[in-house]
Scaffold this motif. Structure first.
Motif, PDB file in Angstrom:
ATOM      1  N   ASN A 174       0.824  -1.211   0.000  1.00  0.00           N
ATOM      2  CA  ASN A 174       0.000   0.000   0.000  1.00  0.00           C
ATOM      3  C   ASN A 174       0.860   1.263   0.000  1.00  0.00           C
ATOM      4  O   ASN A 174       0.498   2.277  -0.598  1.00  0.00           O
ATOM      5  CB  ASN A 174      -0.945  -0.007   1.198  1.00  0.00           C
ATOM      6  N   GLY A 175       2.003   1.200   0.684  1.00  0.00           N
ATOM      7  CA  GLY A 175       2.920   2.328   0.627  1.00  0.00           C
ATOM      8  C   GLY A 175       3.442   2.543  -0.786  1.00  0.00           C
ATOM      9  O   GLY A 175       3.510   3.682  -1.272  1.00  0.00           O
ATOM     10  N   ALA A 176       3.790   1.442  -1.462  1.00  0.00           N
ATOM     11  CA  ALA A 176       4.255   1.539  -2.844  1.00  0.00           C
ATOM     12  C   ALA A 176       3.168   2.093  -3.754  1.00  0.00           C
ATOM     13  O   ALA A 176       3.446   2.850  -4.691  1.00  0.00           O
ATOM     14  CB  ALA A 176       4.716   0.167  -3.331  1.00  0.00           C
ATOM     15  N   MET A 177       1.915   1.736  -3.468  1.00  0.00           N
ATOM     16  CA  MET A 177       0.803   2.261  -4.258  1.00  0.00           C
ATOM     17  C   MET A 177       0.687   3.775  -4.091  1.00  0.00           C
ATOM     18  O   MET A 177       0.517   4.516  -5.067  1.00  0.00           O
ATOM     19  CB  MET A 177      -0.503   1.582  -3.848  1.00  0.00           C
ATOM     20  N   TYR A 184       4.315  11.296   1.323  1.00  0.00           N
ATOM     21  CA  TYR A 184       4.874  11.118   2.669  1.00  0.00           C
ATOM     22  C   TYR A 184       4.225   9.929   3.360  1.00  0.00           C
ATOM     23  O   TYR A 184       4.913   9.090   3.953  1.00  0.00           O
ATOM     24  CB  TYR A 184       4.672  12.389   3.489  1.00  0.00           C
ATOM     25  N   THR A 185       2.904   9.846   3.284  1.00  0.00           N
ATOM     26  CA  THR A 185       2.196   8.726   3.907  1.00  0.00           C
ATOM     27  C   THR A 185       2.630   7.407   3.289  1.00  0.00           C
ATOM     28  O   THR A 185       2.819   6.409   3.999  1.00  0.00           O
ATOM     29  CB  THR A 185       0.674   8.908   3.748  1.00  0.00           C
ATOM     30  N   GLY A 186       2.794   7.380   1.971  1.00  0.00           N
ATOM     31  CA  GLY A 186       3.257   6.163   1.315  1.00  0.00           C
ATOM     32  C   GLY A 186       4.629   5.737   1.796  1.00  0.00           C
ATOM     33  O   GLY A 186       4.876   4.552   2.051  1.00  0.00           O
ATOM     34  N   ALA A 187       5.546   6.701   1.939  1.00  0.00           N
ATOM     35  CA  ALA A 187       6.891   6.374   2.404  1.00  0.00           C
ATOM     36  C   ALA A 187       6.873   5.849   3.838  1.00  0.00           C
ATOM     37  O   ALA A 187       7.567   4.877   4.174  1.00  0.00           O
ATOM     38  CB  ALA A 187       7.787   7.606   2.298  1.00  0.00           C
ATOM     39  N   VAL A 188       6.053   6.469   4.693  1.00  0.00           N
ATOM     40  CA  VAL A 188       5.938   6.013   6.085  1.00  0.00           C
ATOM     41  C   VAL A 188       5.374   4.599   6.130  1.00  0.00           C
ATOM     42  O   VAL A 188       5.878   3.734   6.860  1.00  0.00           O
ATOM     43  CB  VAL A 188       5.060   6.981   6.903  1.00  0.00           C
ATOM     44  N   ALA A 189       4.329   4.326   5.351  1.00  0.00           N
ATOM     45  CA  ALA A 189       3.726   2.989   5.329  1.00  0.00           C
ATOM     46  C   ALA A 189       4.715   1.946   4.845  1.00  0.00           C
ATOM     47  O   ALA A 189       4.818   0.840   5.406  1.00  0.00           O
ATOM     48  CB  ALA A 189       2.478   2.996   4.445  1.00  0.00           C
ATOM     49  N   LEU A 190       5.456   2.277   3.807  1.00  0.00           N
ATOM     50  CA  LEU A 190       6.427   1.339   3.244  1.00  0.00           C
ATOM     51  C   LEU A 190       7.493   0.975   4.273  1.00  0.00           C
ATOM     52  O   LEU A 190       7.826  -0.200   4.461  1.00  0.00           O
ATOM     53  CB  LEU A 190       7.042   1.966   1.998  1.00  0.00           C
ATOM     54  N   ILE A 191       8.021   1.965   4.976  1.00  0.00           N
ATOM     55  CA  ILE A 191       9.042   1.709   6.002  1.00  0.00           C
ATOM     56  C   ILE A 191       8.450   0.930   7.174  1.00  0.00           C
ATOM     57  O   ILE A 191       9.054  -0.028   7.678  1.00  0.00           O
ATOM     58  CB  ILE A 191       9.660   3.037   6.478  1.00  0.00           C
ATOM     59  N   GLN A 192       7.251   1.314   7.593  1.00  0.00           N
ATOM     60  CA  GLN A 192       6.636   0.622   8.725  1.00  0.00           C
ATOM     61  C   GLN A 192       6.324  -0.831   8.401  1.00  0.00           C
ATOM     62  O   GLN A 192       6.290  -1.677   9.302  1.00  0.00           O
ATOM     63  CB  GLN A 192       5.374   1.358   9.163  1.00  0.00           C
ATOM     64  N   GLY A 193       6.103  -1.144   7.124  1.00  0.00           N
ATOM     65  CA  GLY A 193       5.874  -2.537   6.759  1.00  0.00           C
ATOM     66  C   GLY A 193       7.006  -3.446   7.202  1.00  0.00           C
ATOM     67  O   GLY A 193       6.786  -4.586   7.626  1.00  0.00           O
TER      68      GLY A 193
END
Length: 217
Positions: free
Chosen positions: A16-19, A142-151
């Motif tokens: 979802n972060g990548a999306m 920004y939200t995508g990058a945070v989600a990707l890292i948190q994954g």
């Protein structure tokens, strides 16, 4: 069993972060959201039914539904092209609950590291509330990058540590490292991706479609 589910929470957060970053077409992310959403509904149901009245097991399992319902909601939004505000305000509910679960991990369950991880999730879900509930599209990347890292940081890596018996519940150094890492990395990311610094890259499916359908994981 919950550790297995946590691993795939990492996968869907990463996707979802990548999306949101525009790397993945939005509708193509729906199947994994369905798979992981169902897993995160079936798993806590099984854990609760087999808890034999253990209040702490029931408490720990109850938080998994927040993830399961979120991912299923994401899938419905992506496939149905629904307005994102409902998912946004549900994300606000999740963010508030995540703060409560953080406190419970700190003061009742004695898992300080997961207390910090729940605060990570509260921050991410708050971003989804702003992005979806208030149409703050400038926060998309920004939200995508945070989600990707948190994954990786909040799900995949802890899942592997749990599965291999290397997770220490009362590991204060781990909790401190997680806390410092989160503050430093997410502040640095915001400074790099903050609104107005550079023009956001449009996701393949269009910004409105992504904003209407993506969430945490």
């Amino acid at each position: 069993m919950g550790s297995v589910g946590l691993l795939y929470v990492g996968a869907v957060l990463f996707l979802n972060g990548a999306m949101l970053l525009g790397w993945v077409e939005s509708r193509s992310a729906a199947p994994l959201n369905i798979f992981v959403g169902l897993l995160q509904v079936i798993t806590p149901t099984y854990l609760i039914f087999t808890a034999n009245g253990d209040a702490n097991v029931v408490l720990s399992a109850s938080g998994l539904y927040l993830f399961g319902f979120t991912y299923l909601y994401v899938a419905f939004n992506l496939l149905g092209g629904l307005d994102g505000t409902g998912l946004g305000y549900f994300s606000l509910f999740v963010a508030v609950c995540a703060v409560v679960y953080a406190g419970l991990n700190f003061f009742r369950l004695g898992d300080t590291a997961f207390g910090v991880i729940w605060l990570y999730w509260a921050f991410l879900w708050l971003l989804f509330f702003l992005l979806l509930g208030h149409s703050r599209e400038e926060l998309t990347r920004y939200t995508g990058a945070v989600a990707l890292i948190q994954g990786w940081v909040t799900a995949a890596i802890p899942a592997f540590l749990l599965l291999t018996g290397r997770w220490g519940q009362a590991d204060t150094p781990t909790a401190l490292i997680l806390a410092v890492f989160g503050v430093v990395v997410f502040v640095a990311l915001y400074l790099r991706l903050r609104p107005g610094r550079e023009a956001p890259s449009a996701p393949p499916a269009g910004g409105a479609a992504v904003v209407g359908g993506v969430s945490p994981g």
